[in-house]
Design a protein around this motif. Structure first.
Motif, short mmCIF file in Angstrom:
data_model
loop_
_atom_site.label_atom_id
_atom_site.label_comp_id
_atom_site.label_asym_id
_atom_site.label_seq_id
_atom_site.Cartn_x
_atom_site.Cartn_y
_atom_site.Cartn_z
N ALA A 91 -10.82 -7.58 22.29
CA ALA A 91 -9.84 -8.13 21.38
C ALA A 91 -10.45 -8.40 19.85
O ALA A 91 -9.76 -8.33 19.16
N THR A 92 -11.72 -8.73 20.05
CA THR A 92 -12.28 -9.02 18.46
C THR A 92 -12.34 -7.47 17.87
O THR A 92 -11.94 -7.28 16.60
N ALA A 93 -12.73 -6.35 18.48
CA ALA A 93 -12.67 -5.10 18.00
C ALA A 93 -11.18 -4.80 17.46
O ALA A 93 -11.12 -4.10 16.43
N LEU A 94 -10.10 -4.79 18.23
CA LEU A 94 -8.85 -4.63 17.83
C LEU A 94 -8.33 -5.29 16.68
O LEU A 94 -7.68 -4.89 15.64
N ASP A 95 -8.99 -6.69 16.56
CA ASP A 95 -8.40 -7.50 15.37
C ASP A 95 -9.01 -6.90 14.24
O ASP A 95 -8.40 -6.86 12.92
N LEU A 96 -10.43 -6.69 14.24
CA LEU A 96 -10.99 -6.06 12.96
C LEU A 96 -10.64 -4.83 12.90
O LEU A 96 -10.29 -4.37 11.48
N ARG A 97 -10.27 -3.80 13.76
CA ARG A 97 -9.53 -2.52 13.44
C ARG A 97 -8.27 -2.88 12.63
O ARG A 97 -7.80 -2.16 11.90
N ASP A 98 -7.51 -3.60 13.25
CA ASP A 98 -5.95 -4.11 12.54
C ASP A 98 -6.25 -4.51 11.21
O ASP A 98 -5.29 -4.14 10.27
N GLN A 99 -7.11 -5.29 10.78
CA GLN A 99 -7.51 -5.67 9.68
C GLN A 99 -7.64 -4.65 8.69
O GLN A 99 -7.16 -4.42 7.53
N VAL A 100 -8.45 -3.60 9.13
CA VAL A 100 -8.90 -2.49 8.34
C VAL A 100 -7.80 -1.64 7.92
O VAL A 100 -7.21 -1.34 7.03
N ARG A 101 -6.79 -1.38 9.04
CA ARG A 101 -5.66 -0.55 9.11
C ARG A 101 -4.57 -1.16 7.93
O ARG A 101 -4.16 -0.33 7.27
N ARG A 102 -4.66 -2.34 8.01
CA ARG A 102 -3.48 -3.08 7.27
C ARG A 102 -4.12 -2.94 5.70
O ARG A 102 -3.02 -2.58 4.78
N LYS A 103 -5.37 -3.03 5.43
CA LYS A 103 -5.75 -2.79 4.10
C LYS A 103 -5.69 -1.47 3.74
O LYS A 103 -5.46 -1.33 2.57
N VAL A 104 -5.87 -0.73 4.40
CA VAL A 104 -5.83 1.02 4.26
C VAL A 104 -4.44 1.27 3.83
O VAL A 104 -3.92 1.84 3.28
N ASP A 105 -3.54 0.82 4.84
CA ASP A 105 -2.20 1.16 4.50
C ASP A 105 -1.54 0.37 3.16
O ASP A 105 -0.79 1.06 2.45
N THR A 106 -1.75 -0.74 2.85
CA THR A 106 -1.62 -1.46 1.84
C THR A 106 -1.94 -0.75 0.32
O THR A 106 -1.43 -0.32 -0.57
N ALA A 107 -3.41 -0.21 0.75
CA ALA A 107 -3.84 0.80 -0.60
C ALA A 107 -2.95 2.11 -0.81
O ALA A 107 -2.85 2.47 -1.97
N ARG A 108 -2.69 2.49 0.55
CA ARG A 108 -2.04 3.99 0.26
C ARG A 108 -0.73 3.68 -0.42
O ARG A 108 -0.13 4.54 -1.01
N ALA A 109 0.03 2.57 0.16
CA ALA A 109 1.46 2.26 -0.40
C ALA A 109 1.38 2.02 -1.89
O ALA A 109 2.16 2.36 -2.60
N MET A 110 0.12 1.56 -2.51
CA MET A 110 0.15 1.27 -3.71
C MET A 110 0.10 2.57 -4.64
O MET A 110 0.41 2.67 -5.74
N LEU A 111 -0.66 3.50 -3.83
CA LEU A 111 -0.97 4.84 -4.80
C LEU A 111 -0.16 5.73 -4.57
O LEU A 111 0.45 6.45 -5.59
N PHE A 112 0.69 5.80 -3.39
CA PHE A 112 1.53 7.01 -2.84
C PHE A 112 3.13 6.38 -2.59
O PHE A 112 3.84 7.12 -2.47
N GLY A 113 3.36 5.32 -2.64
CA GLY A 113 4.59 4.31 -2.63
C GLY A 113 4.77 4.06 -1.17
O GLY A 113 3.87 4.16 -0.31
N PRO A 114 6.03 3.68 -0.91
CA PRO A 114 6.32 2.98 0.65
C PRO A 114 5.95 4.07 1.87
O PRO A 114 5.45 3.67 2.73
N MET A 115 6.29 5.48 1.57
CA MET A 115 5.88 6.24 2.54
C MET A 115 4.37 6.52 2.85
O MET A 115 4.20 6.80 4.05
N GLY A 116 3.82 6.42 1.71
CA GLY A 116 2.39 6.67 1.89
C GLY A 116 1.54 5.69 2.57
O GLY A 116 0.55 5.74 3.32
N GLY A 117 2.24 4.61 2.71
CA GLY A 117 1.40 3.29 3.55
C GLY A 117 1.85 3.52 5.04
O GLY A 117 1.38 2.60 5.80
N ARG A 118 2.67 4.45 5.46
CA ARG A 118 3.25 4.49 6.88
C ARG A 118 1.93 5.07 7.56
O ARG A 118 1.59 6.35 7.25
#
Length: 243
Positions: A91-118
């Motif tokens: 559960a701890t590992a999953l929570d950490l992974r999901d936090q990283v994924r959200r930050k990466v998706d947010t960064a991609r969306a900022m760079l490439f638009g909504p589709m890039g964050g998916r």
């Protein structure tokens, strides 16, 4: 079941997690991966191998009944606690992974638009599958319709005290304890004065068990001369068990 295979399987999950962090620009060296693995999951290889075996049986309807000859008290209690320990670690590992994924998706969306964050569908999530598997094992161990735990002891004071503590702790785990089997009971001491004295001690121990664990069935197995091995010897023992 190969004990190391189970450990390798779980450690591989954390190594895959480290690879995903690395893709996100968060580098974990081998020592950091080891720390992440051992901080969340700290089973001994024997307990992990036993749990792997149990999970295999739980996920199959091939057998009508499965009998696990558990290790001594301390190992058994660690085994029963292991599904919850592993669940917390994953559960701890999953929570950490999901936090990283959200930050990466947010960064991609900022760079490439909504589709890039998916995030693309990566298929079944191994961490989630493993957590579900451990949850099924834990539910099976606590289900009186599927599990019956039988404590095996001998009629001696120290063994009786340990059996009482084991039953109390099993009940804390919500494991259905149904029976106490008392082995090596002197049935007929004959003219042996030493045997009669030992039988008297055993009777006191049995009385203590009947009083302290009154809600459980108590079966006694007479002491056998020599080692109990082979089918004929096991059949003699089985004749004393109310199965």
């Amino acid at each position: 079941v190969d004990p190391q295979a189970g450990i390798d399987r779980y450690e591989a999950l954390f190594e895959a997690l480290a690879d995903e962090f690395d893709d996100a620009g968060i580098h974990l060296d081998d020592d950091a991966v080891a720390d992440l693995f051992t901080s969340g999951v700290m089973p001994g290889s024997d307990e992990l191998a036993a749990l792997e075996g149990l999970a295999t049986y739980v996920d199959s309807d091939r057998w009508d009944r499965v009998v696990f000859d558990t290790a001594p008290t301390g190992h058994t209690l660690r085994l029963l606690d292991l599904p919850e320990v592993m669940d917390r670690g994953m559960a701890t590992a999953l929570d950490l992974r999901d936090q990283v994924r959200r930050k990466v998706d947010t960064a991609r969306a900022m760079l490439f638009g909504p589709m890039g964050g998916r995030r693309r569908d990566d298929g079944p999530d191994e961490f989630t599958e493993m957590r579900d598997r451990m949850e099924r094992v834990g539910e099976t161990l606590r289900d009186p319709e599927q599990t019956a735990f039988r404590v095996v002891t001998i009629p001696e004071t120290m063994a009786v005290r340990e059996s009482e503590r084991l039953v109390a702790q099993l009940r804390e785990f919500d494991v259905p304890v149904t029976t106490v089997v008392v082995n090596k009971c002197i049935d007929d001491p004959g003219d042996c004065e030493r045997c009669r004295g030992k039988q008297a001690v055993q009777e006191e121990a049995l009385a203590d068990l009947r009083a302290s664990l009154a809600s459980l069935d108590l079966w006694t197995v007479p002491d056998e001369s020599g080692e109990v091995t082979g089918l004929p010897a096991l059949e003699r023992v089985a004749a004393h068990l109310d199965t």
